[in-house]
Motif scaffolding. Sequence first.
Motif, PDB file in Angstrom:
ATOM      1  N   THR A  88      31.656   3.558  48.315  1.00 41.71           N
ATOM      2  CA  THR A  88      30.570   4.405  48.235  1.00 41.71           C
ATOM      3  C   THR A  88      30.375   5.283  49.403  1.00 41.71           C
ATOM      4  OG1 THR A  88      29.136   2.747  47.149  1.00 41.71           O
ATOM      5  CG2 THR A  88      28.112   4.804  47.993  1.00 41.71           C
ATOM      6  N   GLN A  89      30.614   4.698  50.731  1.00 41.19           N
ATOM      7  CA  GLN A  89      30.658   5.821  51.853  1.00 41.19           C
ATOM      8  C   GLN A  89      31.912   6.585  51.915  1.00 41.19           C
ATOM      9  OE1 GLN A  89      30.808   2.848  55.086  1.00 41.19           O
ATOM     10  NE2 GLN A  89      28.605   2.910  55.272  1.00 41.19           N
ATOM     11  N   VAL A  90      32.860   6.176  51.422  1.00 37.01           N
ATOM     12  CA  VAL A  90      34.157   7.055  51.295  1.00 37.01           C
ATOM     13  C   VAL A  90      34.035   8.228  50.241  1.00 37.01           C
ATOM     14  CG1 VAL A  90      36.664   6.989  50.603  1.00 37.01           C
ATOM     15  CG2 VAL A  90      35.883   5.388  52.200  1.00 37.01           C
ATOM     16  N   ALA A  91      33.500   7.708  49.239  1.00 35.75           N
ATOM     17  CA  ALA A  91      33.189   8.709  47.970  1.00 35.75           C
ATOM     18  C   ALA A  91      32.112   9.778  48.472  1.00 35.75           C
ATOM     19  CB  ALA A  91      32.694   8.086  46.776  1.00 35.75           C
ATOM     20  N   GLU A  92      31.087   9.139  49.127  1.00 36.70           N
ATOM     21  CA  GLU A  92      30.029  10.236  49.741  1.00 36.70           C
ATOM     22  C   GLU A  92      30.714  11.155  50.734  1.00 36.70           C
ATOM     23  OE1 GLU A  92      27.271   7.697  51.310  1.00 36.70           O
ATOM     24  OE2 GLU A  92      26.033   7.545  49.454  1.00 36.70           O
ATOM     25  N   LYS A  93      31.545  10.703  51.614  1.00 32.69           N
ATOM     26  CA  LYS A  93      32.239  11.642  52.431  1.00 32.69           C
ATOM     27  C   LYS A  93      32.939  12.689  51.831  1.00 32.69           C
ATOM     28  CE  LYS A  93      35.070  11.435  56.737  1.00 32.69           C
ATOM     29  NZ  LYS A  93      35.793  10.785  57.608  1.00 32.69           N
ATOM     30  N   ARG A  94      34.025  12.170  50.799  1.00 36.72           N
ATOM     31  CA  ARG A  94      34.790  13.347  50.107  1.00 36.72           C
ATOM     32  C   ARG A  94      33.798  14.121  49.371  1.00 36.72           C
ATOM     33  NH1 ARG A  94      39.255   8.905  47.882  1.00 36.72           N
ATOM     34  NH2 ARG A  94      40.365   8.558  49.981  1.00 36.72           N
ATOM     35  N   ARG A  95      32.819  13.735  48.911  1.00 32.13           N
ATOM     36  CA  ARG A  95      31.899  14.651  47.924  1.00 32.13           C
ATOM     37  C   ARG A  95      31.374  15.569  48.920  1.00 32.13           C
ATOM     38  NH1 ARG A  95      26.421  12.133  46.485  1.00 32.13           N
ATOM     39  NH2 ARG A  95      26.149  12.353  48.597  1.00 32.13           N
ATOM     40  N   ASP A  96      30.777  15.076  50.134  1.00 32.11           N
ATOM     41  CA  ASP A  96      30.359  16.163  51.205  1.00 32.11           C
ATOM     42  C   ASP A  96      31.309  17.271  51.418  1.00 32.11           C
ATOM     43  OD1 ASP A  96      28.092  14.786  50.829  1.00 32.11           O
ATOM     44  OD2 ASP A  96      28.025  13.701  52.665  1.00 32.11           O
ATOM     45  N   GLN A  97      32.608  16.758  51.663  1.00 37.03           N
ATOM     46  CA  GLN A  97      33.821  17.622  51.897  1.00 37.03           C
ATOM     47  C   GLN A  97      33.896  18.886  50.930  1.00 37.03           C
ATOM     48  OE1 GLN A  97      36.854  14.898  52.803  1.00 37.03           O
ATOM     49  NE2 GLN A  97      36.647  14.863  55.048  1.00 37.03           N
ATOM     50  N   VAL A  98      33.934  18.124  49.665  1.00 40.30           N
ATOM     51  CA  VAL A  98      33.989  19.090  48.587  1.00 40.30           C
ATOM     52  C   VAL A  98      32.768  19.994  48.497  1.00 40.30           C
ATOM     53  CG1 VAL A  98      34.220  19.455  45.943  1.00 40.30           C
ATOM     54  CG2 VAL A  98      35.660  17.583  47.079  1.00 40.30           C
ATOM     55  N   GLY A  99      31.526  19.444  48.929  1.00 39.45           N
ATOM     56  CA  GLY A  99      30.565  20.514  48.891  1.00 39.45           C
ATOM     57  C   GLY A  99      30.460  21.639  50.040  1.00 39.45           C
ATOM     58  N   GLN A 100      31.191  21.280  50.974  1.00 38.74           N
ATOM     59  CA  GLN A 100      31.301  22.169  52.072  1.00 38.74           C
ATOM     60  C   GLN A 100      32.310  23.140  51.692  1.00 38.74           C
ATOM     61  OE1 GLN A 100      32.344  19.783  55.591  1.00 38.74           O
ATOM     62  NE2 GLN A 100      30.051  19.295  55.931  1.00 38.74           N
ATOM     63  N   GLN A 101      33.599  22.783  51.167  1.00 39.17           N
ATOM     64  CA  GLN A 101      34.525  23.538  50.718  1.00 39.17           C
ATOM     65  C   GLN A 101      33.857  24.676  49.567  1.00 39.17           C
ATOM     66  OE1 GLN A 101      37.720  21.571  48.615  1.00 39.17           O
ATOM     67  NE2 GLN A 101      38.887  23.542  48.231  1.00 39.17           N
ATOM     68  N   LEU A 102      32.998  24.234  48.496  1.00 33.30           N
ATOM     69  CA  LEU A 102      32.421  25.004  47.581  1.00 33.30           C
ATOM     70  C   LEU A 102      31.390  26.090  48.284  1.00 33.30           C
ATOM     71  CD1 LEU A 102      31.895  25.546  44.856  1.00 33.30           C
ATOM     72  CD2 LEU A 102      30.080  24.026  44.718  1.00 33.30           C
ATOM     73  N   GLU A 103      30.867  25.624  49.312  1.00 30.24           N
ATOM     74  CA  GLU A 103      29.806  26.460  50.056  1.00 30.24           C
ATOM     75  C   GLU A 103      30.684  27.662  50.610  1.00 30.24           C
ATOM     76  OE1 GLU A 103      26.761  28.270  50.999  1.00 30.24           O
ATOM     77  OE2 GLU A 103      26.735  26.640  49.602  1.00 30.24           O
TER      78      GLU A 103
END
Length: 146
Positions: free
Chosen positions: A12-27
């Motif tokens: 879950t932590q790894v998936a959250e980290k990846r999700r946050d990275q994708v969110g930053q990329q999208l922003e």
Amino acid sequence: MDAKIKAVGKLTQVAEKRRDQVGQQLESMRQQSQHLELQLSQLSQLRTHQSGELQQNTTMTSANLMNLNMVDQMLHKMLVHHRHEHAVMEAQCSSVQKELEHKHARVKGLEQVMERWQAKQNYEKARKEQKMIEDIINSRIRKRVL
């Protein structure tokens, strides 16, 4: 069960980290898209202003007309290029948005699995404690009867 819960927690932590990275990329991509949109509007305004000047000025030499025509052509090419670049950026943003939604759904799924397993573990723990209490009560009753 503890090992499974810890493993799901780490996933879950790894998936959250990846999700946050994708969110930053999208922003970041959205900011680039907004910047391109601003440039596109500025180029459109410049072209409109330039063509307005051409119509206002009635006494033009052929060199001035050629220069203005070349400027108009360059502005047109830049506008077309920026429109294409903006369309590509929008498509990439859409793709990253879908990826972000997928990552978010994965995180939610992992969180639900972890909650289910923790509830199951708590239930089994409570059941074992209740069984131990019943065994203690039964053994005391047997001692009294004997």
